[in-house]
Scaffold this motif. Structure first.
Motif, PDB file in Angstrom:
ATOM      1  N   UNK A 183      42.123  -4.574  13.846  1.00  0.00           N
ATOM      2  CA  UNK A 183      41.227  -5.085  12.857  1.00  0.00           C
ATOM      3  C   UNK A 183      41.698  -6.815  13.087  1.00  0.00           C
TER       4      UNK A 183
ATOM      5  N   UNK B 169      30.262 -15.226  14.322  1.00  0.00           N
ATOM      6  CA  UNK B 169      31.130 -14.198  13.346  1.00  0.00           C
ATOM      7  C   UNK B 169      32.295 -14.236  13.774  1.00  0.00           C
ATOM      8  N   UNK B 170      32.973 -13.300  13.385  1.00  0.00           N
ATOM      9  CA  UNK B 170      34.275 -13.003  14.404  1.00  0.00           C
ATOM     10  C   UNK B 170      34.197 -11.754  14.993  1.00  0.00           C
ATOM     11  N   UNK B 171      33.023 -10.995  14.762  1.00  0.00           N
ATOM     12  CA  UNK B 171      32.554  -9.506  15.574  1.00  0.00           C
ATOM     13  C   UNK B 171      31.863 -10.450  16.660  1.00  0.00           C
ATOM     14  N   UNK B 172      31.184 -11.475  16.319  1.00  0.00           N
ATOM     15  CA  UNK B 172      30.192 -11.500  17.627  1.00  0.00           C
ATOM     16  C   UNK B 172      31.480 -12.777  18.669  1.00  0.00           C
TER      17      UNK B 172
ATOM     18  N   UNK C  52      32.848  -9.269  20.430  1.00  0.00           N
ATOM     19  CA  UNK C  52      32.201  -9.205  21.410  1.00  0.00           C
ATOM     20  C   UNK C  52      31.827  -9.977  22.913  1.00  0.00           C
TER      21      UNK C  52
ATOM     22  N   UNK D  33      29.397  -1.553  24.599  1.00  0.00           N
ATOM     23  CA  UNK D  33      29.375  -2.541  23.790  1.00  0.00           C
ATOM     24  C   UNK D  33      28.116  -2.919  23.572  1.00  0.00           C
TER      25      UNK D  33
ATOM     26  N   UNK E  43      26.894  -4.029  20.296  1.00  0.00           N
ATOM     27  CA  UNK E  43      26.185  -5.317  19.470  1.00  0.00           C
ATOM     28  C   UNK E  43      25.259  -4.773  19.122  1.00  0.00           C
TER      29      UNK E  43
ATOM     30  N   UNK F 224      26.859  -5.539  10.674  1.00  0.00           N
ATOM     31  CA  UNK F 224      27.724  -5.913  10.749  1.00  0.00           C
ATOM     32  C   UNK F 224      28.707  -5.366   9.057  1.00  0.00           C
TER      33      UNK F 224
ATOM     34  N   UNK G 178      33.892  -8.173   9.112  1.00  0.00           N
ATOM     35  CA  UNK G 178      33.843  -8.451  10.323  1.00  0.00           C
ATOM     36  C   UNK G 178      34.275 -10.349  10.330  1.00  0.00           C
ATOM     37  N   UNK G 179      33.551 -10.436   9.029  1.00  0.00           N
ATOM     38  CA  UNK G 179      33.007 -11.825   9.253  1.00  0.00           C
ATOM     39  C   UNK G 179      34.150 -13.041   9.167  1.00  0.00           C
TER      40      UNK G 179
END
Lengths: 470, 164
Positions: free
Chosen positions: A21, A96-99, A102, B150, B154, B159, B163-164
């Motif tokens: 992660x 965001x890092x998650x965006x 993905x 995925x 999404x 979130x 994750x940020x």
């Protein structure tokens, strides 16, 4: 060799998901590396350093049936450039890092789809890879959630489903009458008497018209482009819709409809209507991203119109305009993102005088706008000239005139965009606006440079394309 | 021939019900029914493996997914339902008429194609087709499933802060 174009992005996708992660930001760079590798491999190919011309029609290394030609190479190059620009823009464009993680995943999936589209020689495989690209793109549109994003994605999903039904029905009809769906089998079926092969061809073409956003199926495109976050709209406008709709049309025009007069007329009429309607719709927009989206509709019309021209030159003109538009439109969406990042809006009614505050964005956007409008000596001028010549060669003077006159409308809306956004006195509320960051400027500068370089070195580009053309 | 006619009429009726009903659950049941009818039609035509896939995936698996998603949603009050049903019936009443008209029109068209369906042989074997002849498409199918996964991440995964 060419199966690596499918397997390397697939391996990169797996690698990105194996990352712990904490190392996930590297996923963007892994995807960027794959795209850069693809671009370099494609650019070096005409110099003979990576020899794809020696490929068999069937690459039997692991049983994947694929083959490459110059048309494939242009698509691969466009995908590499648009993909790199969109990944660069993902830094500022996605919060965001998650965006971002993905997004990198989805770009890789879409890239495999696009690479597949570039090399398959079979209607069903073409459909499968169009779907791979489409499914990744639905999610790209919705990645940031929100009503607009879901609405844009939903419209895209529904129209895409209709397109899928049409394409699958066509495939079923070809299996019924011919027993196969390879492009050779389809060509053979079209040469035989009876209406069924042509009904099937019409169904498949309608499906591709929806996927490509051609008039009258253009409704979803502006919503999807403007609802998607900027990096996604750079990728979509630059390559995705063109690969899944227009490239497939180019492939069929080249391999299946080479001597088919009815198909040529379909391309002429649909192309002309699309380019005129798209241009006038673009003229009426006040939202910058929507104007660019309708401009895309209009330019896709040019590409399809070219397919109605003389056989070899028509395809070359279409392919060149395809590439030029991919480069310039990715760049204009990167410019739009630069402006949105600074101003928080893309409504052109609230802009003005940004040229002095954002000189690089203004300069690069002027280059791309003028190129798409067809001003010499930029790249877009040459591809539009070739389109007009290709139409002239087969005696389609009216369509050639429509192409030239609509160029004036194109110039009109791009000049209006430049005037409303960059010229005039800056509004007081934008006094503190400054130039966007490097991750948006570098792609804009690089893509502008490509536009200018292709314009200046055009004879070389043309001789390479015609020399190796199949 | 009679059995086929009954099956096809039932298939169309189930499809009609699926499109015209206002309740999602009923639409799902109708869709599963349509799928089941289609599976029987396929079986009658000799496409046994296609029939099994249609029954298990379309009638079975997809219905389960639909029902589980519907169970996550909240039902609207009965009053809203009555209003929606009325508006839906006003919008969709021509659909059955169109279907009947299309059926009558098609019955006048004599089949213009004489087709010989492929003889079952090595190439007709679904295993050979999937694993030997259409490997590339299978690869594409895997990718579509992956893109779907995925997509679920999404759209549905919330979130978390880290994750940020």
């Amino acid at each position: 060799m060419s199966h690596l174009l499918l397997l390397v992005p697939f391996a990169a996708l797996i690698l990105a998901n194996l990352l712990p992660r904490s190392a996930r930001p590297a996923a963007t760079w892994i995807a960027f590396g794959v795209l850069a590798l693809q671009t370099v491999a494609v650019v070096l190919q005409p110099l003979g350093l990576t020899d794809w011309s020696a490929l068999d029609p069937v690459d039997a290394t692991i049983g994947l049936r694929v083959s490459m030609d110059n048309l494939s190479i242009l698509l691969l190059l466009s995908a590499g450039l648009a993909g790199m620009a969109s990944l660069m823009a993902a830094g500022p464009g996605l919060k965001t890092g998650r965006e971002r993680f993905l997004f990198a995943n989805l770009v890789l999936v879409a890239l495999i789809g696009i690479n597949g589209i570039s090399m398959v020689r079979d209607l069903f495989s073409l459909y499968v890879f169009i779907e791979v690209t489409a499914v990744a793109t639905f999610i790209l549109v919705a990645i940031r959630h929100g009503t607009d994003a879901f609405e844009g994605a939903w419209k895209y999903v529904v129209l895409s489903a209709v397109a899928s039904v049409l394409m699958l029905s066509s495939i079923a009809l070809y299996i019924l009458v011919e027993g196969g769906v390879s492009l050779a089998a389809v060509t053979h079926a079209l040469a035989s008497p009876g209406p069924i092969p042509w009904i099937a061809a019409a169904l498949f073409l309608c499906g591709l018209f929806i996927k490509g956003g051609l008039v009258p199926f253009h409704g979803w495109l502006a919503d999807a482009y403007s609802a998607a976050p900027a990096p996604a709209s750079i990728f979509m406008a630059g390559i995705v819709t063109k690969a899944s709709g227009v490239f497939a049309l180019m492939r069929l025009a080249q391999s299946v409809f080479a001597d088919a007069l009815p198909a040529r007329w379909i391309f002429l009429v649909v192309g002309a209507v699309t380019l005129v309607v798209g241009a006038f719709l673009a003229l009426t927009q006040s939202d910058m991203k929507r104007m660019l989206a309708y401009s895309s509709v209009s330019q896709i019309g040019y590409i399809v119109l070219a397919l109605g021209g003389s056989q070899q030159l028509g395809i070359v003109a279409a392919a060149l305009h395809f590439f030029n538009h991919a480069v310039s439109k990715s760049q204009l969406f990167a410019n739009a993102e630069a402006i949105e990042e600074q101003l928080g809006t893309v409504s052109m009614d609230r802009m003005g005088g940004l040229g002095s505050r954002m000189p690089v964005t203004a300069g690069t956007s002027a280059v791309a706008s003028l190129s798409i409008a067809g001003l010499p000596p930029l790249a877009g001028f040459w591809s539009k000239l070739l389109i007009v010549i290709a139409l002239w060669q087969v005696g389609q003077y009216t369509f050639a005139a429509i192409a030239v006159l609509t160029s004036l409308v194109t110039l009109g809306y791009f000049l209006s965009l430049q005037r409303r956004v960059f010229f005039g006195t800056p509004l007081p509320e934008w006094a503190s606006v400054k130039e966007a960051g490097g991750r948006l400027l570098v792609p804009a500068l690089a893509l502008s440079l490509i536009t200018v370089a292709i314009g200046l070195g055009f004879p070389l580009v043309l001789s390479m394309l015609l020399g190796g053309g199949q | 021939m009679t059995l086929m006619t009954i099956l096809l009429v039932l298939l169309v009726l189930a499809g009609l019900w699926a499109s015209m009903t206002t309740l999602l659950l009923r639409a799902t049941i109708a869709l599963a029914l349509a799928s089941a009818m289609l599976a029987v039609v396929m079986y009658t035509l000799g496409a046994t493996i296609a029939a099994v896939l249609e029954l298990s995936v379309c009638a079975g698996l997809i219905s389960v997914v639909f029902v589980s998603v519907i169970s996550l949603t909240q039902r609207k009050p009965f009053k809203d339902y009555v209003v929606r049903r009325a508006s839906r019936l006003t919008r969709f009443w021509p659909l059955p008429l169109v279907l009947v008209a299309a059926g009558v029109a098609l019955s006048f068209v004599h089949s213009p194609v004489q087709v010989a369906l492929p003889v079952p042989g090595a190439e007709g074997d679904v295993r050979v087709v999937l694993w030997n002849l259409r490997q590339l498409d299978l690869f594409g199918q895997i990718l579509i499933l992956l893109a779907g996964v995925i997509g679920v991440l999404v759209l549905f995964k919330r979130e978390s802060k880290d994750d940020n």
